[in-house]
Design a protein around this motif. Structure first.
Motif, PDB file in Angstrom:
ATOM      1  N   ARG A  32      41.855   0.671   4.847  1.00  0.00           N
ATOM      2  CA  ARG A  32      43.351   0.878   5.339  1.00  0.00           C
ATOM      3  C   ARG A  32      44.373   0.304   3.906  1.00  0.00           C
ATOM      4  O   ARG A  32      45.057  -0.435   3.981  1.00  0.00           O
ATOM      5  CB  ARG A  32      43.581  -0.418   6.135  1.00  0.00           C
ATOM      6  N   MET A  76      53.502  -1.227   9.076  1.00  0.00           N
ATOM      7  CA  MET A  76      53.231  -1.705  10.620  1.00  0.00           C
ATOM      8  C   MET A  76      54.529  -1.244  11.169  1.00  0.00           C
ATOM      9  O   MET A  76      55.594  -1.247  10.750  1.00  0.00           O
ATOM     10  CB  MET A  76      53.072  -3.385  10.409  1.00  0.00           C
ATOM     11  N   LEU A 100      50.834 -12.297  15.297  1.00  0.00           N
ATOM     12  CA  LEU A 100      49.821 -11.987  14.483  1.00  0.00           C
ATOM     13  C   LEU A 100      49.246 -13.465  14.143  1.00  0.00           C
ATOM     14  O   LEU A 100      48.161 -13.563  14.061  1.00  0.00           O
ATOM     15  CB  LEU A 100      50.286 -11.189  13.339  1.00  0.00           C
ATOM     16  N   ASP A 153      39.866  -6.055  10.705  1.00  0.00           N
ATOM     17  CA  ASP A 153      41.195  -5.300  11.098  1.00  0.00           C
ATOM     18  C   ASP A 153      42.235  -6.515  11.128  1.00  0.00           C
ATOM     19  O   ASP A 153      43.372  -6.219  10.671  1.00  0.00           O
ATOM     20  CB  ASP A 153      41.061  -4.669  12.294  1.00  0.00           C
ATOM     21  N   HIS A 154      41.947  -7.700  11.664  1.00  0.00           N
ATOM     22  CA  HIS A 154      43.023  -8.700  11.698  1.00  0.00           C
ATOM     23  C   HIS A 154      43.053  -9.238  10.142  1.00  0.00           C
ATOM     24  O   HIS A 154      44.403  -9.465  10.136  1.00  0.00           O
ATOM     25  CB  HIS A 154      42.470  -9.815  12.533  1.00  0.00           C
ATOM     26  N   ASP A 209      45.543  -6.874   9.098  1.00  0.00           N
ATOM     27  CA  ASP A 209      46.842  -6.932   9.413  1.00  0.00           C
ATOM     28  C   ASP A 209      47.553  -7.821   8.705  1.00  0.00           C
ATOM     29  O   ASP A 209      48.875  -8.077   8.672  1.00  0.00           O
ATOM     30  CB  ASP A 209      46.837  -7.264  10.956  1.00  0.00           C
ATOM     31  N   MET A 243      50.801  -7.608   6.695  1.00  0.00           N
ATOM     32  CA  MET A 243      52.131  -8.200   7.404  1.00  0.00           C
ATOM     33  C   MET A 243      52.471  -9.147   6.276  1.00  0.00           C
ATOM     34  O   MET A 243      53.918  -9.222   6.127  1.00  0.00           O
ATOM     35  CB  MET A 243      51.515  -9.133   8.563  1.00  0.00           C
TER      36      MET A 243
END
Length: 342
Positions: A61, A93, A104, A145-146, A149, A153
């Motif tokens: 990513r 995002m 999140l 993945d978190h 994020d 973010m």
């Protein structure tokens, strides 16, 4: 003597059982991590030694990702490290706003077994540790993945500026929240980002939503300050380098008209007072002008009230106002002038 021998045998068996369990755990994790590497198109790096764990590394990513295990006091930890490259490009995002940031951060406590030392992030490198080795590839991928994020973010939340502050502030103040360090770091970044953009040009910036000037705001954490709209405290959408002119003209159809470096605001459509720089009156009745002068004269906003005495007000010649209304305008504004129509 027999007791010492017995204790030695028990400890030797215990050490053997630990080694066996550790070996089985490592073998399980090697198989699952190999599957993870294949699923994420990264590299699985095996090791030459029996009791040494493998690792996964590569790009995921848009971030450099490495997953490995470390040993401390006969306990195995998983370490996940994300690094943002110098030339960093990623797909933003979807419509990130303060609500997304709050959601999140709240999800972090459900997905990650966090404590005060498990998550560290400086804006470029995120390091996460947990005291177990996961063989469940689905759960491991959910965690990765978190973390991605959170890393993505972080960069975008800075761009939100003042909009993100109400979400981050209580987290940074909560001594029991494991994300307090990240929230505080984000607040620092937002303070620096908004100061760089707005501190030197506060007179030239107005909030698009409130038509209000930008000012510094105290976050009540140390000496942390950020710059945003003085009314809504947001900083993402603004006018820059425009003089705002309140126009009282019943022939003006649009609410806003921009020409060159001026934004003309229809006083009949924009009913609330805002931080304007000048007033132009044309095609307005005596009663409508008197009502405007009365509202401005009774304005309790200290920031605006201080500016009225230095503000020009232009009355077009074809707008026939009574002497009383003209006196009302002169009591409010610093300079009232009559201008001939072009």
């Amino acid at each position: 003597m027999e007791f010492a021998i017995l204790m030695f045998v028990v400890s030797w068996i215990g050490a053997g059982m630990y080694k066996y369990r550790n070996l089985k755990r490592l073998e399980d994790h090697k198989r699952s991590w190999k599957d993870l590497a294949a699923d994420t198109q990264m590299q699985h790096v095996p090791t030459r030694y029996l009791f040494s764990p493998s690792r996964v590394e590569g790009e995921y990513r848009g971030l450099k990702l490495s997953i490995k295990t470390t040993e401390r006091n006969q306990e195995t930890f998983t370490e996940i490290r994300l690094i943002r490259p110098n030339q960093f490009t990623h797909k933003p995002m979807t419509r990130l706003d303060a609500g997304n940031v709050e959601h999140l951060l709240n999800r972090s406590r459900a997905i990650l077994p966090l404590d005060d030392r498990s998550l560290q992030f400086d804006g470029y490198q995120l390091l996460y540790r947990e005291s177990q080795v996961r063989s469940d590839i689905d759960k491991l991928k959910q965690i990765i993945d978190h973390l991605c994020d959170l890393a993505l973010m972080y960069t975008e939340a800075i761009q939100l500026g003042g909009e993100a502050v109400p979400v981050l502030h209580p987290i940074a103040l909560d001594p029991h929240n494991p994300l307090k360090a990240m929230a505080y770091k984000l607040l620092l970044e937002i303070g620096s980002f908004t100061a760089l953009k707005f501190a030197s040009q506060l007179e030239a910036v107005r909030c698009q939503a409130c038509l209000a000037s930008f000012t510094p705001h105290d976050v009540n954490i140390g000496f942390l300050v950020y710059y945003a709209c003085r009314r809504c405290r947001k900083s993402q959408f603004y006018y820059e380098g425009l003089s705002l002119i309140l126009v009282l003209d019943n022939q003006m159809r649009d609410e806003f008209v921009q020409q060159d470096n001026f934004l003309y605001v229809n006083g009949f459509k924009q009913r609330k007072l805002f931080d304007f720089d000048e007033v132009i009156i044309d095609h307005a009745s005596d009663k409508e002008v008197a009502s405007l002068a009365l509202r401005i004269g009774n304005d309790t906003d200290a920031f605006r009230a201080e500016r009225y005495g230095k503000m020009p007000c232009t009355v077009m010649e074809n707008c026939k106002l009574s002497k009383n209304t003209m006196h009302m305008l002169k009591r409010v504004f610093g300079l009232v002038q009559i201008k001939q129509a072009d």
